[in-house]
Design a protein around this motif. Sequence first.
Motif, PDB file in Angstrom:
ATOM      1  N   ALA A  90       0.851  -1.189   0.000  1.00  0.00           N
ATOM      2  CA  ALA A  90       0.000   0.000   0.000  1.00  0.00           C
ATOM      3  C   ALA A  90       0.890   1.244   0.000  1.00  0.00           C
ATOM      4  O   ALA A  90       1.795   1.366   0.805  1.00  0.00           O
ATOM      5  CB  ALA A  90      -0.901  -0.002   1.231  1.00  0.00           C
ATOM      6  N   GLU A 147      -5.886  -9.216  -1.841  1.00  0.00           N
ATOM      7  CA  GLU A 147      -7.122  -9.822  -1.354  1.00  0.00           C
ATOM      8  C   GLU A 147      -6.846 -11.132  -0.626  1.00  0.00           C
ATOM      9  O   GLU A 147      -7.547 -11.479   0.336  1.00  0.00           O
ATOM     10  CB  GLU A 147      -8.071 -10.050  -2.530  1.00  0.00           C
ATOM     11  N   ALA A 196      -3.734  -6.326  -6.625  1.00  0.00           N
ATOM     12  CA  ALA A 196      -5.016  -6.373  -5.912  1.00  0.00           C
ATOM     13  C   ALA A 196      -5.402  -7.812  -5.580  1.00  0.00           C
ATOM     14  O   ALA A 196      -5.924  -8.095  -4.495  1.00  0.00           O
ATOM     15  CB  ALA A 196      -6.100  -5.706  -6.757  1.00  0.00           C
ATOM     16  N   THR A 225      -5.641  -7.210   2.435  1.00  0.00           N
ATOM     17  CA  THR A 225      -5.144  -5.837   2.368  1.00  0.00           C
ATOM     18  C   THR A 225      -5.411  -5.321   0.965  1.00  0.00           C
ATOM     19  O   THR A 225      -5.928  -6.054   0.114  1.00  0.00           O
ATOM     20  CB  THR A 225      -3.642  -5.766   2.721  1.00  0.00           C
ATOM     21  N   SER A 226      -5.093  -4.070   0.707  1.00  0.00           N
ATOM     22  CA  SER A 226      -5.435  -3.506  -0.599  1.00  0.00           C
ATOM     23  C   SER A 226      -4.543  -4.065  -1.712  1.00  0.00           C
ATOM     24  O   SER A 226      -5.049  -4.573  -2.726  1.00  0.00           O
ATOM     25  CB  SER A 226      -5.322  -1.974  -0.552  1.00  0.00           C
ATOM     26  N   TYR A 227      -3.233  -3.992  -1.530  1.00  0.00           N
ATOM     27  CA  TYR A 227      -2.305  -4.469  -2.554  1.00  0.00           C
ATOM     28  C   TYR A 227      -1.139  -5.200  -1.892  1.00  0.00           C
ATOM     29  O   TYR A 227      -0.682  -4.830  -0.815  1.00  0.00           O
ATOM     30  CB  TYR A 227      -1.755  -3.303  -3.382  1.00  0.00           C
TER      31      TYR A 227
END
Length: 339
Positions: free
Chosen positions: A280, A316, A312, A320-322
Amino acid sequence: MAGSASRSCCPAHLVNGGAWEIRKPHTSQLHLEGIMNATLFAVAGLPGLLVMVWTVLPTGRNWFVRRYRWPHRLRGTLAALGGVLLMASVGFAADPKDHSWLRVLVLLAGVGMIGACLVAPTFRIRHGVATQPRKVLAIGAHPDDLELACGATLAKLSDAGHEVRTMVMSAGSKGGNSAVRVTEATAGSDFMGASAVQIHNFQDTYLSEHGQEMVTAIEAFIEEFRPDVVITHSRNDYHQDHQAVHSATMRAARRHSSILCFESPSSTRQFDPTVFVDIAGYLDVKIRAVAMHRNQKGKPYMSAEKVRSLAAFRGEQVKTSYAEGFEPVRLLGSAVGEF
């Protein structure tokens, strides 16, 4: 007559006898006012020009990406405000007699630029600071492999205070212009924060024929650098060069305690990461690092959309986002530390 005098643009004064006397501003006063206006717009135009140039140049673009989350929004905002300041100065130069509305533009743009500068620190990429810095060696087969596979991780580690060095086994002459690709690989490693990059010229697509030479080169680098962690290609990869570099690294680092394997666009379905790095704030850094390899532009796996979607997907998996995923060959906790 009195009413007419009171509507005049020049100041009127009542004198003896009740008559009105209209006094025009002194020439020196008008001259001083003109100098002040010219100075105002010149001072406003200079930072406007500098900000616009900085946001447009590749060096400036890289500076924003490397330091800020949502760098393109911040860069676009500053470029727009700088443009307003510059255009106001140009407008004054074109018609110095009508500048009241230009003053308002300069005031608004100036306030906006000051506000953007005050808010900008809140958009800085947040990263930890290692109390026990480690040494990380990343080894790739081709000039763009490291940026595609673990560019965000390497940049994050570098920012945290770990020393990162990179090693590329070929100049990629079969896949493009080797001279250009070497330059791009050097620029990419520098952008990610690597303290040194070593690029070899073993023939790409035939790296398996240079197995022992690559082992010798990697052994020498490990002996000289003594990394705590080695990162390279996975054996779960369709590309023959990636498999060859993986095999050479395993042999050269046979006595090393911590080896991680990264994911390439050509990784097979058997690639099964169990170590993840939250990237992130660093996804734009990775996308920019990949984009620096213009010689490979047009290949589908080089697109920002592909890079973003894979990050991404891995994010997942660990909620987390990335993220970037790695397969551990072996991983010693004391060697990794705060890694």
